[in-house]
Scaffold this motif. Structure first.
Motif, PDB file in Angstrom:
ATOM      1  N   VAL A   1      53.002  41.708  47.138  1.00 31.66           N
ATOM      2  CA  VAL A   1      52.192  40.495  47.104  1.00 31.66           C
ATOM      3  C   VAL A   1      51.211  40.480  48.272  1.00 31.66           C
ATOM      4  CG1 VAL A   1      52.283  38.009  47.207  1.00 31.66           C
ATOM      5  CG2 VAL A   1      53.909  39.230  45.826  1.00 31.66           C
TER       6      VAL A   1
ATOM      7  N   ILE B   1      48.293  42.444  47.429  1.00 26.20           N
ATOM      8  CA  ILE B   1      47.322  41.715  46.599  1.00 26.20           C
ATOM      9  C   ILE B   1      46.503  40.762  47.453  1.00 26.20           C
ATOM     10  CG2 ILE B   1      47.083  39.989  44.786  1.00 26.20           C
ATOM     11  CD1 ILE B   1      49.282  41.280  43.290  1.00 26.20           C
ATOM     12  N   ILE B   2      47.188  39.997  48.327  1.00 27.61           N
ATOM     13  CA  ILE B   2      46.465  38.973  49.086  1.00 27.61           C
ATOM     14  C   ILE B   2      45.470  39.622  50.039  1.00 27.61           C
ATOM     15  CG2 ILE B   2      46.698  37.138  50.790  1.00 27.61           C
ATOM     16  CD1 ILE B   2      49.362  36.453  49.594  1.00 27.61           C
TER      17      ILE B   2
ATOM     18  N   GLY C   1      42.568  40.588  47.643  1.00 28.15           N
ATOM     19  CA  GLY C   1      41.989  39.261  47.787  1.00 28.15           C
ATOM     20  C   GLY C   1      40.911  39.186  48.837  1.00 28.15           C
TER      21      GLY C   1
ATOM     22  N   VAL D   1      36.794  41.618  48.387  1.00 24.94           N
ATOM     23  CA  VAL D   1      35.791  40.547  48.383  1.00 24.94           C
ATOM     24  C   VAL D   1      34.733  40.827  49.440  1.00 24.94           C
ATOM     25  CG1 VAL D   1      35.383  38.104  48.846  1.00 24.94           C
ATOM     26  CG2 VAL D   1      37.282  38.771  47.406  1.00 24.94           C
TER      27      VAL D   1
ATOM     28  N   PHE E   1      30.836  41.402  49.006  1.00 24.92           N
ATOM     29  CA  PHE E   1      29.932  40.578  49.805  1.00 24.92           C
ATOM     30  C   PHE E   1      28.842  41.456  50.420  1.00 24.92           C
ATOM     31  CE2 PHE E   1      29.049  37.663  53.381  1.00 24.92           C
ATOM     32  CZ  PHE E   1      28.957  36.484  52.666  1.00 24.92           C
TER      33      PHE E   1
ATOM     34  N   MET F   1      26.496  42.763  47.830  1.00 28.81           N
ATOM     35  CA  MET F   1      25.563  41.714  47.423  1.00 28.81           C
ATOM     36  C   MET F   1      24.442  41.557  48.441  1.00 28.81           C
ATOM     37  SD  MET F   1      27.206  38.293  45.876  1.00 28.81           S
ATOM     38  CE  MET F   1      28.899  38.408  46.328  1.00 28.81           C
TER      39      MET F   1
ATOM     40  N   PRO G   1      61.454  38.872  51.780  1.00 28.34           N
ATOM     41  CA  PRO G   1      60.666  38.519  52.962  1.00 28.34           C
ATOM     42  C   PRO G   1      61.539  38.204  54.169  1.00 28.34           C
ATOM     43  CG  PRO G   1      60.311  36.945  51.163  1.00 28.34           C
ATOM     44  CD  PRO G   1      61.098  38.066  50.614  1.00 28.34           C
TER      45      PRO G   1
ATOM     46  N   VAL H   1      59.250  35.431  46.115  1.00 33.18           N
ATOM     47  CA  VAL H   1      57.996  35.373  46.879  1.00 33.18           C
ATOM     48  C   VAL H   1      56.965  34.537  46.132  1.00 33.18           C
ATOM     49  CG1 VAL H   1      58.245  37.498  48.183  1.00 33.18           C
ATOM     50  CG2 VAL H   1      57.341  37.582  45.884  1.00 33.18           C
TER      51      VAL H   1
ATOM     52  N   LEU I   1      53.721  33.291  47.867  1.00 35.23           N
ATOM     53  CA  LEU I   1      52.756  34.345  48.177  1.00 35.23           C
ATOM     54  C   LEU I   1      52.070  34.842  46.917  1.00 35.23           C
ATOM     55  CD1 LEU I   1      54.838  36.327  50.753  1.00 35.23           C
ATOM     56  CD2 LEU I   1      52.860  34.929  51.199  1.00 35.23           C
ATOM     57  N   LEU I   2      52.852  34.929  45.843  1.00 32.19           N
ATOM     58  CA  LEU I   2      52.282  35.376  44.579  1.00 32.19           C
ATOM     59  C   LEU I   2      51.181  34.414  44.143  1.00 32.19           C
ATOM     60  CD1 LEU I   2      52.741  37.675  42.689  1.00 32.19           C
ATOM     61  CD2 LEU I   2      54.293  36.278  41.370  1.00 32.19           C
TER      62      LEU I   2
ATOM     63  N   LEU J   1      49.352  32.560  46.121  1.00 32.96           N
ATOM     64  CA  LEU J   1      48.172  32.780  46.969  1.00 32.96           C
ATOM     65  C   LEU J   1      47.409  34.010  46.491  1.00 32.96           C
ATOM     66  CD1 LEU J   1      49.543  32.050  50.538  1.00 32.96           C
ATOM     67  CD2 LEU J   1      47.807  30.770  49.320  1.00 32.96           C
ATOM     68  N   GLY J   2      48.158  35.036  46.057  1.00 39.44           N
ATOM     69  CA  GLY J   2      47.518  36.251  45.551  1.00 39.44           C
ATOM     70  C   GLY J   2      46.721  35.972  44.292  1.00 39.44           C
TER      71      GLY J   2
ATOM     72  N   ALA K   1      43.656  34.206  45.147  1.00 43.56           N
ATOM     73  CA  ALA K   1      42.660  35.105  45.736  1.00 43.56           C
ATOM     74  C   ALA K   1      41.947  35.895  44.646  1.00 43.56           C
ATOM     75  CB  ALA K   1      43.336  36.051  46.721  1.00 43.56           C
ATOM     76  N   LEU K   2      42.700  36.325  43.633  1.00 42.33           N
ATOM     77  CA  LEU K   2      42.090  37.143  42.585  1.00 42.33           C
ATOM     78  C   LEU K   2      41.175  36.324  41.687  1.00 42.33           C
ATOM     79  CD1 LEU K   2      44.934  39.545  41.460  1.00 42.33           C
ATOM     80  CD2 LEU K   2      43.015  40.000  42.946  1.00 42.33           C
TER      81      LEU K   2
ATOM     82  N   TYR L   1      37.418  36.141  42.110  1.00 40.83           N
ATOM     83  CA  TYR L   1      36.521  37.190  41.633  1.00 40.83           C
ATOM     84  C   TYR L   1      35.641  36.747  40.490  1.00 40.83           C
ATOM     85  CZ  TYR L   1      38.409  40.831  44.492  1.00 40.83           C
ATOM     86  OH  TYR L   1      38.737  41.590  45.565  1.00 40.83           O
TER      87      TYR L   1
ATOM     88  N   ILE M   1      32.528  35.346  41.976  1.00 40.31           N
ATOM     89  CA  ILE M   1      31.748  36.334  42.711  1.00 40.31           C
ATOM     90  C   ILE M   1      31.092  37.329  41.752  1.00 40.31           C
ATOM     91  CG2 ILE M   1      31.933  38.190  44.377  1.00 40.31           C
ATOM     92  CD1 ILE M   1      34.355  36.533  45.522  1.00 40.31           C
ATOM     93  N   LEU M   2      31.885  37.828  40.795  1.00 43.96           N
ATOM     94  CA  LEU M   2      31.359  38.839  39.881  1.00 43.96           C
ATOM     95  C   LEU M   2      30.349  38.250  38.910  1.00 43.96           C
ATOM     96  CD1 LEU M   2      34.542  40.903  39.155  1.00 43.96           C
ATOM     97  CD2 LEU M   2      32.592  41.543  40.528  1.00 43.96           C
TER      98      LEU M   2
ATOM     99  N   SER N   1      26.880  33.142  44.035  1.00 45.36           N
ATOM    100  CA  SER N   1      27.992  34.052  44.296  1.00 45.36           C
ATOM    101  C   SER N   1      28.211  34.281  45.777  1.00 45.36           C
ATOM    102  CB  SER N   1      27.722  35.400  43.662  1.00 45.36           C
ATOM    103  OG  SER N   1      27.982  35.320  42.325  1.00 45.36           O
TER     104      SER N   1
ATOM    105  N   ALA O   1      31.648  33.580  47.548  1.00 47.13           N
ATOM    106  CA  ALA O   1      32.451  34.597  48.218  1.00 47.13           C
ATOM    107  C   ALA O   1      32.846  34.121  49.607  1.00 47.13           C
ATOM    108  CB  ALA O   1      31.673  35.903  48.302  1.00 47.13           C
ATOM    109  N   ALA O   2      31.853  33.622  50.369  1.00 51.11           N
ATOM    110  CA  ALA O   2      32.149  33.180  51.724  1.00 51.11           C
ATOM    111  C   ALA O   2      33.094  31.981  51.696  1.00 51.11           C
ATOM    112  CB  ALA O   2      30.854  32.825  52.433  1.00 51.11           C
TER     113      ALA O   2
ATOM    114  N   VAL P   1      36.788  32.965  50.649  1.00 47.93           N
ATOM    115  CA  VAL P   1      37.493  33.698  51.699  1.00 47.93           C
ATOM    116  C   VAL P   1      37.817  32.764  52.865  1.00 47.93           C
ATOM    117  CG1 VAL P   1      37.223  35.506  53.420  1.00 47.93           C
ATOM    118  CG2 VAL P   1      36.614  35.935  51.065  1.00 47.93           C
TER     119      VAL P   1
ATOM    120  N   GLU Q   1      40.604  30.017  51.932  1.00 49.65           N
ATOM    121  CA  GLU Q   1      41.937  30.514  51.644  1.00 49.65           C
ATOM    122  C   GLU Q   1      42.815  30.444  52.897  1.00 49.65           C
ATOM    123  OE1 GLU Q   1      41.777  34.495  50.020  1.00 49.65           O
ATOM    124  OE2 GLU Q   1      41.400  33.455  48.139  1.00 49.65           O
TER     125      GLU Q   1
END
Lengths: 165, 318
Positions: free
Chosen positions: A56, A59-60, A64, A68, A72, A75, A126, B109, B112-113, B115-116, B119-120, B123, B126-127, B141, B145-146, B149, B152
């Motif tokens: 996890v 991923i974050i 994440g 990004v 950025f 871009m 964890p 978890v 955390l998952l 939050l992941g 985060a995804l 996209y 952004i994309l 975008s 993006a800014a 990030v 979060e």
């Protein structure tokens, strides 16, 4: 094949595909997305290896935040044209030599030194990881944190310098 | 899915998803009615009783609209991005503990998952702008993006204090830790930080700068039309519903409430926060972009860190 094997194969192939996209795609956006695919598949494999926390966090942090930031930068620099006009012959040679040495190093590790398989056991939780990091490996952990802090400070200082000029 | 037959589990999953997506659909109706009410208008009231069939009419209209794909777009990216936002929302649905026995997955978890996943799902925004290759979309975008990030971090910091209080990363355990007193009362600073950060994460006013129509036309979804646009639109409202459900989970004690506990308390609290999202949008002006970023880095993040420190000290010596 068991279900686990099927899922593992799926994510392994996805991860490989992502890695190949990183190497061979012509557009920077696709390179970044290939990296993303690779990171996410790797996270899935970590979770399958009974290390959900690591997966996890992968991923974050990597998928994440880092990809990004790559996007950025792409871009801002407006890297929309293919990179084909770059002179790759010399860089390609260097990359090839580095790849061969890395692979042979990996081979030495795997077949000569025979690293023991990393066993996190059923306690890849964890809580267990936190205990290990903050009790048994406290000093290396704190040193790594300080190293990161130094890197951040250096990045800020370098960035400021550019601004003044 | 410990121990229950696969069929029952699948039925539960489909049922929960249907409820969440219906709630998201009706959030669009609620948005228009609440906006009208706040602005002293009537709002959509012709399609069905109280205009309740309006969302269905809207979806049908969008289905039959011509789909315009402008020539400079990157076809593959343009095609896949509208799906990402919905995928994230649907994945998050699986983790939410609606009631004591109504949770699809409770991994150790879970937080955390979540939050992941959050985060995804950034996209998609952004994309979308990168795929469109027009200036308005690209500027939207860049902002997204800014913003994603930056916000979060305070969000994670606020959740970290909650995790410290509950002593677990499992969402069910976090709700159970609030059986006597919700964390909104014991962790007021984290609650406020989280609430503010969530507005930025869902791109809702006053932090809807990635799609600020007065500056950027439509922002990241300028070049999307027909059903592809509808995915973004529905995704935003589904995100609002999920975000409200998460506020309920983290800070308002989930299914616990005065009187008999149950899924109804969860629904009431969630719907209140969906309303809260709409209420803020129609009463609060949009912030300026530099203010938005400064606020995250110079106010929310230090405050969040301080809150974690105090929480940890209280946990140790309190």
């Amino acid at each position: 094949m068991t279900l686990t094997a099927v899922i593992f194969t799926l994510f392994a192939l996805l991860g490989l595909w992502g890695a190949l996209v990183v190497l061979f795609a012509k557009r920077p956006v696709y390179n970044a997305l290939g990296l993303l695919l690779n990171f996410v598949s790797l996270a899935a494999i970590y979770i399958m290896l009974n290390a959900p926390f690591l997966g996890v966090i992968q991923i974050i942090v990597y998928s994440g935040a880092i990809v990004v930031f790559f996007l950025f930068v792409i871009m801002i620099l407006n890297l929309r044209d293919p990179l084909s006009d770059m002179d790759l012959s010399f860089k390609g040679l260097v990359a090839f030599v580095l790849m061969i040495s890395l692979l042979s190093l990996l081979g030495v590790y795997l077949y000569v030194i025979k690293l023991p398989a990393w066993k996190l056991g059923p306690e890849g939780s964890p809580g267990k990881l936190g205990e290990l990091l903050l009790r048994d490996y406290l000093i290396p952990f704190e040193l790594a944190s300080i190293l990161l802090l130094v890197a951040i400070v250096i990045a800020v200082v370098l960035g400021k310098k550019g601004e003044e000029q | 899915m410990s121990g229950q037959p696969l069929l029952i589990f699948a039925a539960k999953a489909v049922g929960i998803l249907a409820v969440v997506l219906t709630a998201a659909t009706y959030a669009t109706w609620a948005e228009r009615r609440v906006a009208a009410w706040i602005q002293d208008r009537i709002g959509p009231n012709k399609t069905g009783p109280f205009g309740l069939l309006q969302p269905i009419a809207d979806v049908l209209k969008l289905f039959f609209k011509e789909e315009i794909v402008p020539s400079p777009v990157d076809p593959l990216l343009h095609f896949i991005t509208p799906g990402i936002i919905m995928t994230g929302v649907i994945a998050a649905t699986a983790l939410i503990p609606f009631a004591e026995n109504l949770t699809l997955a409770d991994p150790p978890v879970g937080v955390l998952l979540l939050l992941g996943i959050s985060a995804l799902s950034g996209y998609s925004v952004i994309l979308a702008g990168m795929a469109s290759r027009t200036k308005y979309s690209l500027l939207g975008s860049l902002r997204a993006a800014a913003q994603v990030v930056s916000y979060e971090i305070p969000m994670a910091l606020a959740i970290a204090s909650v995790v410290l209080m509950a002593g677990s990363l499992s969402l069910v355990d976090i709700v159970k830790a609030q059986s006597h007193l919700p964390f909104a009362i014991t962790q007021p600073i984290a609650f406020i930080i989280y609430l503010i950060a969530v507005f930025a994460e869902t791109n809702r006013a006053p932090f809807d700068l990635p799609e600020a129509e007065s500056e950027l036309v439509g922002g990241y979804h300028t070049e999307y039309s027909s059903m592809r646009f509808a995915w973004f639109f529905a995704g935003e409202y589904a995100h609002v519903v999920i975000a409200s459900a998460l506020i309920t989970t983290f800070f308002l004690g989930g299914w616990y409430g005065p009187g008999p506990d149950g899924v109804w308390w969860f629904a009431i609290k969630t719907l209140f926060f969906v309303y809260f999202f709409l209420w803020v949008r129609w009463t609060y002006p949009r912030t300026r972009y530099d203010q938005l970023m400064k606020f995250a880095w110079k106010v929310l993040i230090p405050l969040g860190l301080l809150n974690i420190l105090i929480t940890a000290l209280i946990k140790i010596w309190g």
